[in-house]
Design an enzyme around this catalytic site. Structure first.
Site, PDB file in Angstrom:
ATOM      1  N   ASP A 101      82.371 117.949  47.469  1.00  0.00           N
ATOM      2  CA  ASP A 101      82.631 117.166  48.408  1.00  0.00           C
ATOM      3  C   ASP A 101      83.046 115.717  47.872  1.00  0.00           C
ATOM      4  O   ASP A 101      82.808 115.467  47.001  1.00  0.00           O
ATOM      5  CB  ASP A 101      81.770 117.074  49.687  1.00  0.00           C
ATOM      6  CG  ASP A 101      81.502 118.594  50.360  1.00  0.00           C
ATOM      7  OD1 ASP A 101      82.474 119.273  50.217  1.00  0.00           O
ATOM      8  OD2 ASP A 101      80.297 118.386  50.768  1.00  0.00           O
TER       9      ASP A 101
HETATM   10  N1  URA Z   1      77.428 121.837  49.226  1.00  0.00           N
HETATM   11  C1  URA Z   1      77.641 120.738  49.891  1.00  0.00           C
HETATM   12  O1  URA Z   1      77.650 120.984  51.074  1.00  0.00           O
HETATM   13  N2  URA Z   1      78.654 120.080  49.374  1.00  0.00           N
HETATM   14  C2  URA Z   1      78.937 120.061  48.185  1.00  0.00           C
HETATM   15  O2  URA Z   1      79.933 119.245  47.537  1.00  0.00           O
HETATM   16  C3  URA Z   1      78.494 121.006  47.329  1.00  0.00           C
HETATM   17  C4  URA Z   1      77.723 122.103  47.864  1.00  0.00           C
END
Ligand code: URA
Length: 231
Positions: A101
């Site tokens: 993310d």
């Molecule tokens: N899980 C999440 O919620 N975000 C990420 O970036 C990676 C794994």
């Protein structure tokens, strides 16, 4: 392989631009100026463009320490993207093996080897990923067994695969998961009534984020890392 195909594969020039370069006598093969772009190469020749040796690329495997605020994509209209951090040619050929993310930091792998990417990311491979998680609320001890059994995420048919949670202190833990559903870690903690405030990926399979890499830095994977990623 034909000379023009070789040059279009290993430079950023198009086939028509290569025709022009050949016409302008800017391309040599083993020191001789070539006049025809469709000349056949055996594979052991030295091809030069303006005296610069053009080498056949082998696949690239890159480890990047993703900083906050970058999107794991090749293009984005709103935010900078992780490939902006790389000073390498043919960035558009790089695939991201396991996205993070915008507000997650840590290990991102990029490659132009589609099969290797598939081996890392295919759900069947159950490739382990380890995250350091910081939460808004204290992490309850019961969460360890809940995550080990599997959690029902909103909108999903099946429970999450068994995951290992190691509580480090009241608000932080190390979590190892074996799948990569959308926002998986955040949703797993949300299912326990908690909220992730910081997330950092430490490893994918056997590949650990190099502690020498500051956020935004990258390096090629070693031969051992490429081979042993999934062992
Ligand atoms: N899980 C999440 O919620 N975000 C990420 O970036 C990676 C794994």
């Amino acid at each position: 392989m034909r000379l023009d195909k070789f040059l279009s594969q290993y430079t950023d020039y198009s086939r028509s631009q290569i025709q022009q370069l050949v016409k302008a006598a800017r391309v040599t093969v083993n020191g001789e100026i070539v006049r025809k772009a469709d000349n056949k190469l055996r594979g052991d020749e030295q091809v030069r463009l303006d005296d610069q040796l053009i080498q056949a690329f082998s696949n690239r495997y890159i480890m990047l320490h993703k900083p906050l605020g970058y999107v794991c994509a090749n293009n984005d209209s709103e935010h900078p993207v992780v490939v902006d951090l790389l000073a390498v040619p043919r960035k558009q050929d790089l695939q991201i093996a396991g996205r993070l993310d915008l507000d997650t930091t840590g290990l991102v792998l990029l490659t132009d080897d589609g099969q290797w990417n598939h081996r890392i990311t295919a759900p069947k491979q159950e490739c382990a990923k380890t995250y350091l998680v910081t939460t808004a609320e204290p992490i309850h001890h019961d969460v360890i067994s809940l995550f080990a059994q599997g959690v029902q995420l909103h909108g999903e048919k099946h429970l999450t695969r068994p995951a290992q949670l190691d509580i480090l202190n009241s608000h932080s833990a190390r979590l190892q998961i074996h799948e990569g559903k959308y926002h998986q870690v955040k949703r797993m903690f949300a299912a326990t009534g908690n909220r992730v405030v910081q997330l950092h990926r430490e490893s994918i399979g056997n590949i650990l984020l190099d502690s020498q890499l500051a956020p935004g830095e990258y390096r090629p994977l070693t031969e051992t890392e490429i081979q042993e990623a999934l062992q």
